[in-house]
Design a protein around this motif. Sequence first.
Motif, mmCIF file in Angstrom:
data_model
loop_
_atom_site.group_PDB
_atom_site.id
_atom_site.type_symbol
_atom_site.label_atom_id
_atom_site.label_comp_id
_atom_site.label_asym_id
_atom_site.label_seq_id
_atom_site.Cartn_x
_atom_site.Cartn_y
_atom_site.Cartn_z
ATOM 1 N N UNK A 354 0.820 -1.215 0.000
ATOM 2 C CA UNK A 354 0.000 0.000 0.000
ATOM 3 C C UNK A 354 0.858 1.271 0.000
ATOM 4 N N UNK A 355 2.147 1.126 0.336
ATOM 5 C CA UNK A 355 2.955 2.326 0.559
ATOM 6 C C UNK A 355 3.091 3.255 -0.650
ATOM 7 N N UNK A 356 3.285 2.733 -1.867
ATOM 8 C CA UNK A 356 3.409 3.669 -2.998
ATOM 9 C C UNK A 356 2.216 4.615 -3.095
ATOM 10 N N UNK A 357 0.996 4.057 -2.953
ATOM 11 C CA UNK A 357 -0.205 4.890 -3.040
ATOM 12 C C UNK A 357 -0.246 5.889 -1.888
ATOM 13 N N UNK A 358 0.157 5.430 -0.695
ATOM 14 C CA UNK A 358 0.122 6.307 0.478
ATOM 15 C C UNK A 358 1.084 7.477 0.304
ATOM 16 N N UNK A 359 2.297 7.143 -0.123
ATOM 17 C CA UNK A 359 3.322 8.198 -0.255
ATOM 18 C C UNK A 359 2.920 9.186 -1.344
ATOM 19 N N UNK A 360 2.291 8.656 -2.377
ATOM 20 C CA UNK A 360 1.793 9.536 -3.442
ATOM 21 C C UNK A 360 0.728 10.482 -2.902
ATOM 22 N N UNK A 361 -0.216 9.919 -2.128
ATOM 23 C CA UNK A 361 -1.280 10.744 -1.547
ATOM 24 C C UNK A 361 -0.700 11.793 -0.613
ATOM 25 N N UNK A 376 -5.813 18.952 6.892
ATOM 26 C CA UNK A 376 -5.495 17.724 7.617
ATOM 27 C C UNK A 376 -6.598 16.696 7.400
ATOM 28 N N UNK A 377 -7.855 17.157 7.455
ATOM 29 C CA UNK A 377 -8.992 16.246 7.233
ATOM 30 C C UNK A 377 -8.908 15.608 5.845
ATOM 31 N N UNK A 378 -8.582 16.440 4.875
ATOM 32 C CA UNK A 378 -8.522 15.930 3.510
ATOM 33 C C UNK A 378 -7.399 14.901 3.370
ATOM 34 N N UNK A 381 -8.344 11.663 4.998
ATOM 35 C CA UNK A 381 -9.268 10.868 4.201
ATOM 36 C C UNK A 381 -8.538 10.167 3.059
ATOM 37 N N UNK A 382 -7.645 10.929 2.401
ATOM 38 C CA UNK A 382 -6.909 10.335 1.265
ATOM 39 C C UNK A 382 -6.010 9.197 1.723
ATOM 40 N N UNK A 383 -5.327 9.437 2.850
ATOM 41 C CA UNK A 383 -4.444 8.379 3.361
ATOM 42 C C UNK A 383 -5.260 7.160 3.770
#
Lengths: 662, 70
Positions: A354-361, A376-378, A381-383
């Motif tokens: 999952x990390x690539x997507x997380x780091x991208x977000x 921060x809320x946004x 949510x993305x993370x």
Amino acid sequence: MTRNPFPDFGQLLASTSSISLQGVDIAILLIYVLVVVAIGFALKRYMKSSSDFLTSGRSIPAWITGLAFMSANLGALELVGMAASGAKYGIATCHFYWVGAIPAMVFLAVFMMPFYYGSKARSVPEYLKLRFDERVRGLNSITFAVMTVFASGISMNALAKLLNQLLGWDYHWSLWICSAVVLIYVLKGGLTSAIYTEVLQFFMIVLGFAPVVYLGLKDVGGWSAIKTNLAEVAVNPAAQNLNEKVFTQDAWTSAWQPLLTGSTHNPMGVDIFAMVFGLGFVLSFGYWCTNFLVVQRAMAAKNMTSARNTPLIAAVPKMIIPVLVILPGMIAAVLGNMQGKNYRLPQAEISADKYPAIIQALKATPVKAEGDVAAVKELSKKLGDASGVTFFEPKLAALSTSAATLDDAALKVAVQDAVSNDYDGVILSLVKRYCPTGLLGLALTALLASFMSGMAGNVTAFNTVWTYDLYQAYFAKNKSDDHYAWMGRAATVVGILLSIACAYFARNFNNAMDICQLVFGFVNAPLFATFLLGMFWKRTTATGAFLGLLGGTATSAIFHGLTIAVGNNPGVKGAYFGLMQTFPSEMAQNFWLATFAFGVCFLLTAVISLSTGRTKTDAELKGLVYSLTPKLVVENQPFYLKPSVLGCVLLGICVILNIVFW
Amino acid sequence: MGLDLRKPIGIFFGILGIILVVHGFLTRGDPMYAKSLDININLIWGGVLIVFGLLMLIPALMCKEAPPEK
């Protein structure tokens, strides 16, 4: 103490990883199963009539019903939940025991038990039938029966999930085999079997968890070390993702002072009125005095004195049990604060892919300023969408800033550090930390025992209510006792099958389960008002009680629909009708909801009772209402063994405990 | 009910205690006791369980016949 912002937790992220049991651990587990089944078979020859099976024929000594009374509530969810709260809120969690349970148990023993036991009712709904009418009993017995099935399903789902994650056993096999064990011993020994195994489970929990607590205490350096460390935790709880606020030093270690200064000054987010009235009076009295699951234990006692002593005997271990269930949570928070202990409160682990997507977000959603709440809320949510876990928001601003400077490996550690705590894993993380093979088997068997006896307790309450309050009342009146005995057994089998179905339901539809529990909360919140008025005011009428109960339940639903706790989004958590009031925590919302529901039910019942005619005469209400019942003469009892005297002594000790941990 | 619960409890914890003591004795000095702060917790706690089991069992065996229920 200053902390390295992103410590390397390495192996400690293994909170969800499995452990392997050795032969000796398995042997302990098997011996337990063997003993409970053997108890069931040994009791089989005493099961002659339906009342032997469903109400133990009112023949059990007080020390056994007392321990079972306490133990029926000390299920696995309680064990896990109290340790979780111990870490999250510290010693204030003890209010569930010292403000909540004890006064209610004393009240049950001194004032209410004479009516339950003396009226010869076989269940709490049946008492309602005798006191009011069929409608009130119907309402109470149906909601109660459904609730027990759900409760035991939730508990069994948690057990099977635990065995699956921890030991790698198959979910389905775990669920069915554990249920089968419960089925065998309940079917053979009925309520007596359930009560006996609850006592066994009580000793298992005490003897299984005491060494873990002892080792934990020794490891951190005793109570004084706990106090110093928790003072550090309280002024910087965000370091362990505990709370976004900052508190005074005593927030985790004194039970009352943080409450007295208002709801924003303690981690529970509860004010003193909600605590004392909402929890201490409405919720606790509602649970301990009207829930058939626990009251059934006292009603199985062999005589009136034993029945009244049951909650009093239960109160003694209940007072001390926080040492076993809450202290471990506090120890976990201390360990997390001590550098060099290599411990972190359990978190959900992010899987590597999952990390690539997380780091991208993370890089795509920068948070400019520390106080930029919307950003921060946004980001949160993305993370969350990218990882499937929730994050502790106060850490996200710092994470966002450091995303530009850290390399990927360091960033992964930082991201994992910002994941919300999984408090339910606290107790297991300590078991894993301190238990070598052997002791591990003992502790896990204790946990398994509490799950299984939780199911047995619910099923035995279910089969009684079904057989006497629903089947006998609505489907088949005036059948032979053999017929009802048979029905009791059939209800046991059906109850267990329904529990299994509920376990699967809970596994697949977590949200639906939350909604069900919410609805049961609505039904339970006002219930004590009905009992209070019914038992102590002869003018209370059946129509008043019935409509009052419905009105109280509706009030809960409306109250919940108009309020919400800070940090929750409108929906299942509240505010679905609109937003009128925001509470600092879900707990505060819950306590206030109970207070309102109780108040409305109380007023409605009283007003409607006064405006409707009585349907039961004084003579019919004898033994059911306080003022119409001759005073109970306790014969052959020295004065110091009278329930009222014992009750006062227990309350006195309870007050002392509250003062000691003021 | 006719079954004296102290007996199964006493026997159960007695057996568990014996298992833990034997296991603790056989594994003394094992590195796994680093977990329990270098205490052979199995040996000690097994002893505690045996004592508890006996405390339950002995009084139950002493009163051979339960007094008749009134």
